[in-house]
Write an enzyme that holds these catalytic residues in place. Structure first.
Site, PDB file in Angstrom:
ATOM      1  N   GLU A  96      43.839  38.686   7.031  1.00  0.00           N
ATOM      2  CA  GLU A  96      43.981  37.429   6.281  1.00  0.00           C
ATOM      3  C   GLU A  96      45.300  36.784   6.656  1.00  0.00           C
ATOM      4  O   GLU A  96      46.320  37.461   6.808  1.00  0.00           O
ATOM      5  CB  GLU A  96      43.970  37.659   4.761  1.00  0.00           C
ATOM      6  CG  GLU A  96      42.621  37.997   4.193  1.00  0.00           C
ATOM      7  CD  GLU A  96      42.630  38.183   2.673  1.00  0.00           C
ATOM      8  OE1 GLU A  96      43.400  37.490   1.975  1.00  0.00           O
ATOM      9  OE2 GLU A  96      41.868  39.049   2.206  1.00  0.00           O
TER      10      GLU A  96
ATOM     11  N   GLU B  66      43.755  45.040  -0.059  1.00  0.00           N
ATOM     12  CA  GLU B  66      44.982  44.810  -0.828  1.00  0.00           C
ATOM     13  C   GLU B  66      45.141  45.752  -2.026  1.00  0.00           C
ATOM     14  O   GLU B  66      45.380  45.307  -3.158  1.00  0.00           O
ATOM     15  CB  GLU B  66      45.082  43.347  -1.277  1.00  0.00           C
ATOM     16  CG  GLU B  66      45.235  42.412  -0.097  1.00  0.00           C
ATOM     17  CD  GLU B  66      45.723  41.023  -0.464  1.00  0.00           C
ATOM     18  OE1 GLU B  66      45.874  40.712  -1.650  1.00  0.00           O
ATOM     19  OE2 GLU B  66      45.957  40.222   0.473  1.00  0.00           O
TER      20      GLU B  66
HETATM   21  C1  BGP Z   1      44.403  37.704  -0.946  1.00  0.00           C
HETATM   22  C2  BGP Z   1      43.032  38.174  -1.297  1.00  0.00           C
HETATM   23  C3  BGP Z   1      41.945  37.166  -1.069  1.00  0.00           C
HETATM   24  C4  BGP Z   1      42.334  35.739  -1.330  1.00  0.00           C
HETATM   25  C5  BGP Z   1      43.717  35.418  -0.755  1.00  0.00           C
HETATM   26  C6  BGP Z   1      44.239  34.058  -1.153  1.00  0.00           C
HETATM   27  O1  BGP Z   1      45.322  38.302  -1.807  1.00  0.00           O
HETATM   28  O2  BGP Z   1      42.687  39.318  -0.553  1.00  0.00           O
HETATM   29  O3  BGP Z   1      40.840  37.578  -1.822  1.00  0.00           O
HETATM   30  O4  BGP Z   1      42.176  35.409  -2.650  1.00  0.00           O
HETATM   31  O5  BGP Z   1      44.668  36.368  -1.149  1.00  0.00           O
HETATM   32  O6  BGP Z   1      44.699  34.097  -2.464  1.00  0.00           O
HETATM   33  P1  BGP Z   1      44.430  32.943  -3.501  1.00  0.00           P
HETATM   34  O7  BGP Z   1      42.956  32.796  -3.573  1.00  0.00           O
HETATM   35  O8  BGP Z   1      45.031  33.400  -4.785  1.00  0.00           O
HETATM   36  O9  BGP Z   1      45.104  31.749  -2.939  1.00  0.00           O
END
Ligand code: BGP
Length: 467
Positions: free
Chosen positions: A368, A161
């Site tokens: 993800e 990201e």
């Molecule tokens: C993405 C990241 C992850 C994870 C996910 C969920 O942006 O790559 O590391 O954190 O989001 O986000 P959050 O934990 O803020 O719900």
């Protein structure tokens, strides 16, 4: 007519080092920007997280029981290089050897992210991604990882990201507080990260001809607030700045024209040289990985007397970094939101996969996708997360439709394999198929319990996508 998921499709699940490992200062690990960041006292810190560092064997056995074909994890850069560069920390390196061995023992393909938000603090102190020396440090780190693990790792991801690190530079990025001209600094950092990525891709192809490597941005589907041409234009501009800027550089080695003119107009243009652009053109990915959670809806600013104005506001992280003088985030009344205010948009997932594939013609993998929720522990060890099953099931169905549309998709890794600490909301915002028994500040016994979604995903994998 639905096309089945391809043979050998990589059903997987994801985590990242700083969110799951714990052991934040053990066995010679140096601090990262995450260890030095200040987060709200009401949420857990990243010192112990899910204690995967000490429990990885148990966790990998559960991943095997789940049926994972691949497991996406990241290497903590400061475990290998406590100072970011210089001498290798053998104990840190050995941890990932053991983890990879364990995965291979269970026939789970490792999918390795080199860098997931946790820049070594020692590099940050010297300017982080503003300092071109960080490019060399990353290249050295990547080459070391290829040397150490390349004989057993076929799939590599460069930077997780990167676009969110730029768009949310003051939160998950590496922008030092109080930096003058923050946007210009961030776009310069972006350029440096792009170079670092390109160099890692070049090195990977030289050192590991059988391996494949790609970028892993967060790609959001962007809708216009209305059919008004100005809104459509605003959405189109935002898509270029949020999504395509990063993938055009990674895949074609060139700056997206719309994003470039936006940066020029705002005075954000980075300093670049012809030699650097040549490196960007040389470093090419073999595939594109992308993270998808939600869609965003944006429009142009409305006349002050419009009654629509009130509904135009920033609604979620998908709009991070939005420049309100240029774009305005709006509600999307056709979509539901999750408990944390993120839109749930499975159809947007299909649209996103198609758009990426049409633009770049490279194989895709989802690294993800998932639902953060307050899970309730019932009768000591049961978690009935039907809402998560519903979210994932709808997204998988849309993925199959994307495959039927002709998209070349070779894997799907929901976030997350096991509960871990969310970047902004602590352990209360859970994503895993496996529950970790702890609260924000009470570590309890950190026992692992299979959620209802565990058995569901197990069936999905066994049947290659039936759900
Ligand atoms: C993405 C990241 C992850 C994870 C996910 C969920 O942006 O790559 O590391 O954190 O989001 O986000 P959050 O934990 O803020 O719900």
């Amino acid at each position: 007519q639905l096309t089945p998921f391809p043979e050998g499709f990589l059903w997987g699940a994801s985590t990242s080092a700083y969110q799951v490992e714990g052991a934040w200062n053990e066995d010679g690990k140096g601090p990262s920007v995450i260890d030095k960041a200040s987060f709200s006292d009401s949420i857990t810190d990243f010192t112990v997280t899910s204690d995967h560092y000490h429990r990885f064997q148990q966790d990998v056995a559960l991943f095997a029981e789940l049926g994972l074909k691949t497991y996406r994890f990241s290497i903590a850069w400061s475990r290998l290089f406590p100072q970011g560069s210089g001498e290798l920390n053998a104990e840190g390196a050995a941890f990932y050897q053991r983890l990879i061995d364990e995965l291979r023992k269970h026939e789970i393909e490792p999918l390795v992210t080199l860098y997931h938000f946790d820049l070594p603090w020692a590099l940050q102190e010297k300017g982080g991604w503003s300092d071109p020396a960080t490019i060399d440090a990353f290249e050295h780190f990547a080459k070391t990882a290829f040397e150490l693990y390349g004989d057993r790792v076929n799939y590599w991801l460069t930077i997780n990201e990167q676009n969110m690190m730029i768009l949310k530079g003051d939160v998950i990025g590496t922008l030092p507080p109080g930096t003058p001209d923050p946007q210009k600094t961030l776009y310069q950092q972006n350029h440096h990260m792009m170079l670092a990525q390109a160099k890692a891709m070049i090195a990977c192809h030289q050192m590991l001809p059988q391996a494949k490597i790609g970028p892993a941005p967060n790609i959001s589907c962007v809708y216009p607030a209305s059919p008004r041409p100005e809104d459509v234009l605003a959405a189109n501009n935002f898509t270029s700045i949020r999504n395509w800027l990063y993938l055009d550089l990674a895949c074609y080695g060139r700056y997206n024209a719309v994003a470039w003119s936006f940066m020029a107009e705002k005075g954000y243009l980075p300093t670049i040289t012809d030699a650097e652009m040549a490196i960007l053109r040389e470093g090419k990915p073999d595939f594109i990985a992308f993270n998808y959670y939600a869609s965003a809806t944006v429009g142009a600013g409305l006349p002050a007397d419009s009654d629509e104005e009130a509904s135009r506001q920033l609604v979620d992280q998908q709009l991070a970094g939005i420049d309100e003088s240029v774009y305005v985030g709006t509600e999307n009344r056709y979509l539901k939101k999750n408990q944390f205010n993120w839109y749930i948009d499975p159809v947007g997932f299909r649209i996103t996969a198609r758009e990426i594939y049409d633009r770049y013609h490279l194989p895709l993998i989802v690294t993800e996708n998932g639902l953060g929720a307050f899970d309730e522990l019932v009768a000591g060890n049961k978690i009935y997360d039907d809402y998560r099953i519903a979210y994932l099931s709808e997204h998988i169905q849309q993925l199959q439709l994307a495959i039927s549309d002709g998209v070349d998709l070779f894997g799907y890794c929901p976030w997350s394999a096991i509960d871990l600490v969310s970047t902004h909301q602590g352990i209360r915002k859970r994503y895993g198929f496996i529950y970790v028994n702890r609260d924000e500040h009470d570590l309890k016994d950190l026992a692992r319990f299979k959620k209802k979604s565990f058995a569901w995903y197990q069936r999905v994998i066994r049947s290659n996508g039936q759900n």
